[in-house]
Structures are given as structure tokens and as C-alpha cells.
Design an enzyme around this catalytic site. Structure first.
Site, PDB file in Angstrom:
ATOM      1  N   TYR A 137      -0.511  -9.483   0.785  1.00 52.05           N
ATOM      2  CA  TYR A 137      -0.540  -8.020   0.922  1.00 52.05           C
ATOM      3  C   TYR A 137      -1.457  -7.402  -0.136  1.00 52.05           C
ATOM      4  CZ  TYR A 137       0.917  -3.202  -0.030  1.00 52.05           C
ATOM      5  OH  TYR A 137       0.906  -1.855  -0.287  1.00 52.05           O
ATOM      6  N   PHE A 165       6.473   5.664   6.519  1.00 55.20           N
ATOM      7  CA  PHE A 165       7.300   6.242   5.456  1.00 55.20           C
ATOM      8  C   PHE A 165       6.519   7.294   4.645  1.00 55.20           C
ATOM      9  CE2 PHE A 165       8.545   5.097   0.870  1.00 55.20           C
ATOM     10  CZ  PHE A 165       9.493   6.105   0.772  1.00 55.20           C
ATOM     11  N   THR A 223      -5.356  -5.770   9.736  1.00 57.78           N
ATOM     12  CA  THR A 223      -5.130  -4.318   9.653  1.00 57.78           C
ATOM     13  C   THR A 223      -5.692  -3.740   8.352  1.00 57.78           C
ATOM     14  OG1 THR A 223      -3.191  -4.318  11.057  1.00 57.78           O
ATOM     15  CG2 THR A 223      -3.321  -2.554   9.443  1.00 57.78           C
ATOM     16  N   THR A 246      -2.335   0.707  -3.787  1.00 62.29           N
ATOM     17  CA  THR A 246      -1.110   0.291  -4.469  1.00 62.29           C
ATOM     18  C   THR A 246      -1.406  -0.253  -5.862  1.00 62.29           C
ATOM     19  OG1 THR A 246       0.634  -1.386  -4.389  1.00 62.29           O
ATOM     20  CG2 THR A 246      -1.391  -1.932  -3.258  1.00 62.29           C
ATOM     21  N   ASP A 247      -0.405  -0.188  -6.731  1.00 63.43           N
ATOM     22  CA  ASP A 247      -0.559  -0.789  -8.064  1.00 63.43           C
ATOM     23  C   ASP A 247      -0.558  -2.314  -7.996  1.00 63.43           C
ATOM     24  OD1 ASP A 247       2.136  -1.189  -7.470  1.00 63.43           O
ATOM     25  OD2 ASP A 247       2.903  -0.325  -9.332  1.00 63.43           O
ATOM     26  N   GLU A 248      -0.134  -2.871  -6.844  1.00 65.99           N
ATOM     27  CA  GLU A 248      -0.031  -4.333  -6.751  1.00 65.99           C
ATOM     28  C   GLU A 248      -1.399  -5.013  -6.825  1.00 65.99           C
ATOM     29  OE1 GLU A 248       2.653  -6.016  -3.955  1.00 65.99           O
ATOM     30  OE2 GLU A 248       4.136  -4.447  -4.248  1.00 65.99           O
ATOM     31  N   ILE A 272      -6.137   1.024  14.259  1.00 63.78           N
ATOM     32  CA  ILE A 272      -7.368   1.052  13.441  1.00 63.78           C
ATOM     33  C   ILE A 272      -8.164  -0.245  13.561  1.00 63.78           C
ATOM     34  CG2 ILE A 272      -6.601   2.807  11.789  1.00 63.78           C
ATOM     35  CD1 ILE A 272      -6.014   0.510   9.787  1.00 63.78           C
ATOM     36  N   LYS A 279      -5.043  -5.340   0.199  1.00 64.56           N
ATOM     37  CA  LYS A 279      -5.239  -3.962  -0.283  1.00 64.56           C
ATOM     38  C   LYS A 279      -6.384  -3.933  -1.308  1.00 64.56           C
ATOM     39  CE  LYS A 279      -3.162  -0.654   0.527  1.00 64.56           C
ATOM     40  NZ  LYS A 279      -3.263   0.365   1.598  1.00 64.56           N
ATOM     41  N   ARG A 335      11.209 -14.702  -4.115  1.00 63.31           N
ATOM     42  CA  ARG A 335      10.004 -14.473  -3.307  1.00 63.31           C
ATOM     43  C   ARG A 335       8.885 -15.336  -3.907  1.00 63.31           C
ATOM     44  NH1 ARG A 335       8.027  -8.284  -3.276  1.00 63.31           N
ATOM     45  NH2 ARG A 335       9.323  -8.128  -1.420  1.00 63.31           N
TER      46      ARG A 335
HETATM   47  P1  NAD Z   1       4.844   1.904   6.303  1.00 60.63           P
HETATM   48  O1  NAD Z   1       4.855   0.445   6.631  1.00 60.63           O
HETATM   49  O2  NAD Z   1       6.121   2.631   6.233  1.00 60.63           O
HETATM   50  O3  NAD Z   1       3.921   2.678   7.351  1.00 60.63           O
HETATM   51  C1  NAD Z   1       2.686   2.181   7.780  1.00 60.63           C
HETATM   52  C2  NAD Z   1       2.238   2.998   8.981  1.00 60.63           C
HETATM   53  O4  NAD Z   1       0.958   2.503   9.388  1.00 60.63           O
HETATM   54  C3  NAD Z   1       3.173   2.879  10.196  1.00 60.63           C
HETATM   55  O5  NAD Z   1       3.388   4.146  10.772  1.00 60.63           O
HETATM   56  C4  NAD Z   1       2.415   1.969  11.143  1.00 60.63           C
HETATM   57  O6  NAD Z   1       2.706   2.219  12.510  1.00 60.63           O
HETATM   58  C5  NAD Z   1       0.974   2.305  10.796  1.00 60.63           C
HETATM   59  N1  NAD Z   1       0.073   1.201  11.122  1.00 60.63           N
HETATM   60  C6  NAD Z   1       0.213  -0.108  10.781  1.00 60.63           C
HETATM   61  N2  NAD Z   1      -0.797  -0.834  11.304  1.00 60.63           N
HETATM   62  C7  NAD Z   1      -1.595   0.044  11.972  1.00 60.63           C
HETATM   63  C8  NAD Z   1      -2.789  -0.092  12.716  1.00 60.63           C
HETATM   64  N3  NAD Z   1      -3.353  -1.288  12.906  1.00 60.63           N
HETATM   65  N4  NAD Z   1      -3.357   1.023  13.223  1.00 60.63           N
HETATM   66  C9  NAD Z   1      -2.790   2.236  13.066  1.00 60.63           C
HETATM   67  N5  NAD Z   1      -1.632   2.417  12.400  1.00 60.63           N
HETATM   68  C10 NAD Z   1      -1.034   1.341  11.857  1.00 60.63           C
HETATM   69  O7  NAD Z   1       4.026   2.000   4.956  1.00 60.63           O
HETATM   70  P2  NAD Z   1       4.247   2.954   3.688  1.00 60.63           P
HETATM   71  O8  NAD Z   1       5.224   2.321   2.783  1.00 60.63           O
HETATM   72  O9  NAD Z   1       4.423   4.339   4.145  1.00 60.63           O
HETATM   73  O10 NAD Z   1       2.801   2.810   3.000  1.00 60.63           O
HETATM   74  C11 NAD Z   1       1.728   3.640   3.414  1.00 60.63           C
HETATM   75  C12 NAD Z   1       0.493   3.289   2.598  1.00 60.63           C
HETATM   76  O11 NAD Z   1       0.759   3.484   1.212  1.00 60.63           O
HETATM   77  C13 NAD Z   1       0.044   1.833   2.738  1.00 60.63           C
HETATM   78  O12 NAD Z   1      -1.365   1.824   2.747  1.00 60.63           O
HETATM   79  C14 NAD Z   1       0.576   1.150   1.491  1.00 60.63           C
HETATM   80  O13 NAD Z   1      -0.239   0.073   1.129  1.00 60.63           O
HETATM   81  C15 NAD Z   1       0.490   2.293   0.490  1.00 60.63           C
HETATM   82  N6  NAD Z   1       1.466   2.233  -0.623  1.00 60.63           N
HETATM   83  C16 NAD Z   1       2.811   2.089  -0.351  1.00 60.63           C
HETATM   84  C17 NAD Z   1       3.715   2.114  -1.416  1.00 60.63           C
HETATM   85  C18 NAD Z   1       5.197   1.986  -1.168  1.00 60.63           C
HETATM   86  O14 NAD Z   1       5.955   1.867  -2.147  1.00 60.63           O
HETATM   87  N7  NAD Z   1       5.687   2.024   0.047  1.00 60.63           N
HETATM   88  C19 NAD Z   1       3.251   2.253  -2.726  1.00 60.63           C
HETATM   89  C20 NAD Z   1       1.877   2.376  -2.951  1.00 60.63           C
HETATM   90  C21 NAD Z   1       0.987   2.392  -1.889  1.00 60.63           C
HETATM   91  O1  DAU Z   2       4.205  -1.341  -6.015  1.00 62.19           O
HETATM   92  C1  DAU Z   2       3.869  -0.720  -4.812  1.00 62.19           C
HETATM   93  C2  DAU Z   2       4.367  -1.550  -3.646  1.00 62.19           C
HETATM   94  O2  DAU Z   2       5.783  -1.401  -3.613  1.00 62.19           O
HETATM   95  C3  DAU Z   2       3.772  -1.124  -2.313  1.00 62.19           C
HETATM   96  O3  DAU Z   2       2.382  -1.347  -2.342  1.00 62.19           O
HETATM   97  C4  DAU Z   2       4.405  -1.920  -1.154  1.00 62.19           C
HETATM   98  O4  DAU Z   2       3.896  -1.434   0.083  1.00 62.19           O
HETATM   99  C5  DAU Z   2       5.901  -1.695  -1.212  1.00 62.19           C
HETATM  100  O5  DAU Z   2       6.529  -2.464  -0.202  1.00 62.19           O
HETATM  101  C6  DAU Z   2       6.454  -2.082  -2.582  1.00 62.19           C
HETATM  102  O6  DAU Z   2       6.357  -3.525  -2.788  1.00 62.19           O
HETATM  103  P1  DAU Z   2       7.551  -4.354  -3.452  1.00 62.19           P
HETATM  104  O7  DAU Z   2       7.405  -5.757  -3.043  1.00 62.19           O
HETATM  105  O8  DAU Z   2       7.648  -4.070  -4.911  1.00 62.19           O
HETATM  106  O9  DAU Z   2       8.813  -3.628  -2.719  1.00 62.19           O
HETATM  107  P2  DAU Z   2      10.157  -4.238  -2.110  1.00 62.19           P
HETATM  108  O10 DAU Z   2      11.039  -3.084  -1.786  1.00 62.19           O
HETATM  109  O11 DAU Z   2       9.890  -5.244  -1.050  1.00 62.19           O
HETATM  110  O12 DAU Z   2      10.784  -5.010  -3.355  1.00 62.19           O
HETATM  111  C7  DAU Z   2      11.091  -4.353  -4.571  1.00 62.19           C
HETATM  112  C8  DAU Z   2      11.614  -5.404  -5.542  1.00 62.19           C
HETATM  113  O13 DAU Z   2      12.911  -5.858  -5.072  1.00 62.19           O
HETATM  114  C9  DAU Z   2      10.762  -6.661  -5.638  1.00 62.19           C
HETATM  115  O14 DAU Z   2      10.803  -7.153  -6.966  1.00 62.19           O
HETATM  116  C10 DAU Z   2      11.439  -7.653  -4.697  1.00 62.19           C
HETATM  117  C11 DAU Z   2      12.891  -7.263  -4.812  1.00 62.19           C
HETATM  118  N1  DAU Z   2      13.712  -7.473  -3.599  1.00 62.19           N
HETATM  119  C12 DAU Z   2      13.275  -6.935  -2.422  1.00 62.19           C
HETATM  120  C13 DAU Z   2      14.006  -7.097  -1.260  1.00 62.19           C
HETATM  121  C14 DAU Z   2      13.513  -6.532   0.057  1.00 62.19           C
HETATM  122  C15 DAU Z   2      14.932  -8.145  -3.674  1.00 62.19           C
HETATM  123  O15 DAU Z   2      15.329  -8.620  -4.762  1.00 62.19           O
HETATM  124  N2  DAU Z   2      15.659  -8.310  -2.527  1.00 62.19           N
HETATM  125  C16 DAU Z   2      15.247  -7.836  -1.316  1.00 62.19           C
HETATM  126  O16 DAU Z   2      15.953  -8.017  -0.294  1.00 62.19           O
END
Ligand code: NAD
Ligand code: DAU
Length: 366
Positions: A169, A20, A109, A144-146, A69, A173, A300
Site C-alpha cells: 500500500y 471515508f 488503482t 499518507t504518512d506511510e 480511475i 502511494k 501484520r
Molecule cells: P476508503 O477506502 O474509505 O475510500 C476509497 C474510495 O475510493 C472509495 O469510495 C472507493 O470506492 C474509491 N475507489 C477505489 N478504487 C477506485 C477506482 N479504481 N476508481 C474510482 N474510485 C475508486 O479510503 P479513505 O480511508 O477514505 O482514504 C482516502 C484517501 O486518503 C486515500 O488516497 C488514502 O491513501 C488517503 N489517506 C487515508 C488515511 C486514513 O487514515 N484513512 C490517511 C492518510 C491518507
Molecule cells: O497512517 C495513515 C494510514 O492509516 C492510511 O494511509 C491508511 O489508508 C489507513 O488504513 C491507516 O493505516 P494503518 O495500517 O495504520 O490503519 P489500520 O486501522 O489498519 O491499523 C491501525 C493500527 O492497528 C496498525 O498498527 C495495525 C493495528 N491493527 C489493525 C487492525 C485492523 C490491529 O492491531 N488489529 C486490527 O484488527
């Protein structure tokens, strides 16, 4: 490997570029830096989808590398072959719910995979590692902020907030962030870390709240809100995150951490209601129709109550701020999913895992 002879000034490795956020970062870098060559390394797990990048896949300054990786030998070979100058590391297992059912995959990973990249970078950049700077080399870890754990009703995460992760998770991180810092302190590896809040936007896998609920609303399926829905997240449009990453790649201070956030807190239940209202309008449905799909389900485990970011440092130092309001960003996101139903169909049916990757399995091997 036809493109290796055309390498330009810098070889920039982006990991997780088929996911993403990674796909938006890859697109921005490929289109912004014609003088650099962008390598997208991705294992194409369930979350990786090359359909995200069809618009740039034939650009001269872009190469896709299918690799895992966690495979140290493969990673070392690729660093030896391409001599990457900079790494922007996004590849990770990213979904909190999956980490609860399969924590070991997250350790493998997110921790071991990151260590493999750090080792390969340290060995490749041996002659450049000096406390006074990295001579152009950079290991930029996207986090991530988590890692900061949870906030109560008030307060904000700053770069000084102690790490206190609650899910497998976020623990994985946090661990990878610590290893990046440790390589900086111990081996003078030049690094930057950024910790970002929740992203939303086009191409997000429909396991995460916003795309899951958009898809469910389209198909009139239940919207499973965890617990009482009073959990709070700080939402940022993914392209604004990609722009922040580019700025930090160019101007971030080595050895520093930057928080990135949307200045945009929403309780889940309020966000879901806003989403329902916007979708009812766009789909020509009765006002209030989609809200009837809201279903409160079991919470959760270890659910963090509230995340909120103080993004003052990147705002002051680099003049970065989000470019869209949440209402605008959400509207653009819904429009994208409505206009790209084929993308969602490929993802939910699983065909994205065969059609869009077969050309690479034959070229790069596995
Ligand atoms: P995503 O799950 O959409 O994408 C992860 C990508 O990494 C995928 O393309 C997957 O194929 C690849 N991948 C997974 N395992 C792998 C491996 N072993 N080797 C090589 N490639 C691999 O994730 P995202 O939401 O785009 O998040 C990307 C990064 O940003 C992550 O490090 C996540 O922790 C961080 N992040 C995400 C969010 C969010 O809200 N989505 C917020 C803050 C930080
Ligand atoms: O804060 C950054 C993080 O945000 C990233 O590091 C993670 O990769 C990303 O997945 C995201 O984590 P969250 O757990 O916050 O995202 P998620 O979309 O899973 O959930 C957002 C909120 O919604 C959380 O409070 C859980 C809730 N939720 C989520 C799902 C999937 C629901 O209530 N119902 C659901 O079905």
C-alpha cells in the site's frame, strides 16, 4: 447528465468521494462553495458507499459520476465533457492488510489510476501549464504518512523525511506521489501533495482498527490486536483532515508537500483500552468488561512500528490545528456508530452495495 448545464464558476473533481475521508471532503466542499460545482467520481468499490452522502446528494452544485480511475478512456471522456478546473484525488485502495494479500490491485488503482488522472489533467490544462503557475488549475493529491516508512522510538516525519515505504500500500502511494511531482517538474502541472496520519471518525469502513473494534465491542466479539500492541499511530479526526484539505486547496503553495497530523500519538494497546473504557460507560457495561475481549493475534507482516507527524508547516503557514482532543473525537465517533447502527448493518451485510448505488448504475451506465 442533467446537471451539466448548471455548471458554475469552477468545476472541482473529487475522486473517491464515496469513501471515508472523501465523503467528508465532498460534504465540506458542497456546503462551502455554492459558487463551484463539485463532481464526485467514484467506482463504488467495496469501500465506496453513497449512503455516506444522502444529506447532500440532491444539492444543485453536486454531481456523482460513477467511474473507475483505471479506465483511461472513461477518465479522458469525463475531463473532455466537464473541463474540470481542479482535481482533489483521494480514490485509492487504502487498507494495508488487503495490500499484503493483493498488491497488484494496489498498483493498478493507486499508481495507474493516478497516472490516468495526471494524463487527463495535463491534456485538459495544456494552455495553462507554465512554470509560473497554473492559472487556477490544481492537481491536489491526498497521500499518507506511510510513504515515510517507520520511525523508531523517537523523532517525527517532516516534509523533508526520505520516502521509505514498507507495505505494498505505502509503496503504491509513494509511487503515485512521485508521479505527481514528476508531472510538476516535467510538464509544469500545478500540484499540491499532503501526507496525513491515521484518520478516524464517522463513516469509516469497519476493516480499519477503530470502527472494527467499535463494532466488535458492540457485539461482544474478540478484539484482535496485532503482535504485542506496542505499535504507535498518530490519530486525527476526519473532519479536521477535511478542513486541512480545504485550506490547502485554497492556499497551499504550488509544488509543495504538507504533512497533516493530529499531534496525537497512541500505542495501539492504549488506544484499544481507552476505547473499551469509553464504550463500557456508553453501553452501561461493567468497568473492564470490554477489555476482556482483547486478544493478541499474529502480527501484520512488515508492520511499521511508529508513525508520528510534525505538522508544523501547515500549522505555521495556514494556522491549522486539530479542533478536538482525541478523547472528544473518539467519544463523538462512538456516538455516531451507536446512533447509526443501520449504516453498519448495511455495510456488514453488504446491502449498501445494491440499494444505494442502483439509481446511478441506470443513470450513468457502467
Ligand atoms: P476508503 O477506502 O474509505 O475510500 C476509497 C474510495 O475510493 C472509495 O469510495 C472507493 O470506492 C474509491 N475507489 C477505489 N478504487 C477506485 C477506482 N479504481 N476508481 C474510482 N474510485 C475508486 O479510503 P479513505 O480511508 O477514505 O482514504 C482516502 C484517501 O486518503 C486515500 O488516497 C488514502 O491513501 C488517503 N489517506 C487515508 C488515511 C486514513 O487514515 N484513512 C490517511 C492518510 C491518507
Ligand atoms: O497512517 C495513515 C494510514 O492509516 C492510511 O494511509 C491508511 O489508508 C489507513 O488504513 C491507516 O493505516 P494503518 O495500517 O495504520 O490503519 P489500520 O486501522 O489498519 O491499523 C491501525 C493500527 O492497528 C496498525 O498498527 C495495525 C493495528 N491493527 C489493525 C487492525 C485492523 C490491529 O492491531 N488489529 C486490527 O484488527
Amino acid at each position: 447528465m442533467g446537471k451539466s448545464s448548471k455548471l458554475k464558476t469552477k468545476n472541482i473533481l473529487i475522486t473517491g468521494g464515496a469513501g471515508f475521508i472523501g465523503s467528508h471532503v465532498v460534504r465540506l466542499f458542497v456546503n462551502s462553495y455554492s459558487e463551484h460545482h463539485i463532481f464526485n467520481l467514484d467506482a463504488l468499490t467495496y469501500a465506496g458507499n453513497l449512503e455516506n452522502l444522502t444529506d447532500i446528494e440532491n444539492k444543485e452544485n453536486y454531481t456523482f459520476l460513477k467511474a473507475d480511475i483505471t479506465d483511461a478512456d472513461k477518465i479522458n471522456d469525463l475531463f473532455a465533457e466537464y473541463q474540470f478546473d481542479a482535481v482533489i484525488h483521494l480514490a485509492a485502495e487504502s487498507h494495508v492488510d488487503r495490500s499484503i494479500t493483493d498488491p497488484l490491485a494496489f498498483a493498478k488503482t493507486n499508481i495507474m489510476g493516478t497516472l490516468n488522472l495526471l494524463q487527463a489533467a495535463k491534456n485538459t490544462w495544456k494552455s495553462k501549464l507554465h512554470p509560473s503557475g497554473g492559472q487556477g488549475a490544481l492537481f491536489y493529491h491526498i497521500s499518507t504518512d506511510e510513504v515515510y516508512g517507520t520511525l523508531g522510538a523517537t523523532g517525527l516525519f517532516t516534509e523533508e523525511t526520505n520516502y521509505d515505504p514498507n507495505s505494498p500500500y505505502s509503496a503504491s502511494k509513494a509511487s503515485s506521489d512521485h508521479f505527481v511531482r514528476a508531472y510538476g517538474e516535467t510538464y509544469a502541472l500545478p500540484y499540491v501533495i499532503s501526507n496525513c496520519s491515521n484518520n478516524y471518525g464517522p463513516n469509516q469502513f469497519p476493516e480499519k482498527l477503530i470502527p472494527l473494534f467499535i463494532n466488535n465491542i458492540i457485539h461482544k466479539k474478540n478484539l484482535p490486536v496485532y503482535g504485542d500492541g506496542n505499535y504507535t499511530r498518530d490519530w486525527l479526526y476526519v473532519i479536521d483532515h477535511a478542513i486541512a484539505i480545504k485550506l490547502l486547496f485554497e492556499k497551499g503553495k504550488l509544488g509543495e508537500t504538507y504533512n497533516i497530523g493530529g499531534f496525537n500519538e497512541w500505542k495501539n494497546i492504549d488506544l484499544v483500552k481507552l476505547l473499551c473504557r469509553q464504550m463500557d460507560k456508553k453501553l452501561g457495561r461493567e468497568k473492564g468488561e470490554s477489555e476482556q475481549l482483547i486478544t493478541f493475534v499474529n502480527d501484520r507482516p512488515g508492520h511499521d512500528l511508529r508513525y508520528a507527524i510534525d505538522a508544523g508547516k501547515i500549522n505555521k503557514e495556514l494556522d491549522w490545528k486539530p479542533s478536538v482532543t482525541f478523547e472528544e473525537g473518539l467519544s463523538k465517533t462512538i456516538d455516531w456508530y451507536l446512533a447509526n447502527e443501520a449504516w453498519m448493518q448495511h455495510v456488514t451485510s453488504g446491502t449498501y452495495q445494491t440499494y444505494y448505488r442502483k439509481q446511478y448504475t441506470s443513470e450513468e451506465g457502467e
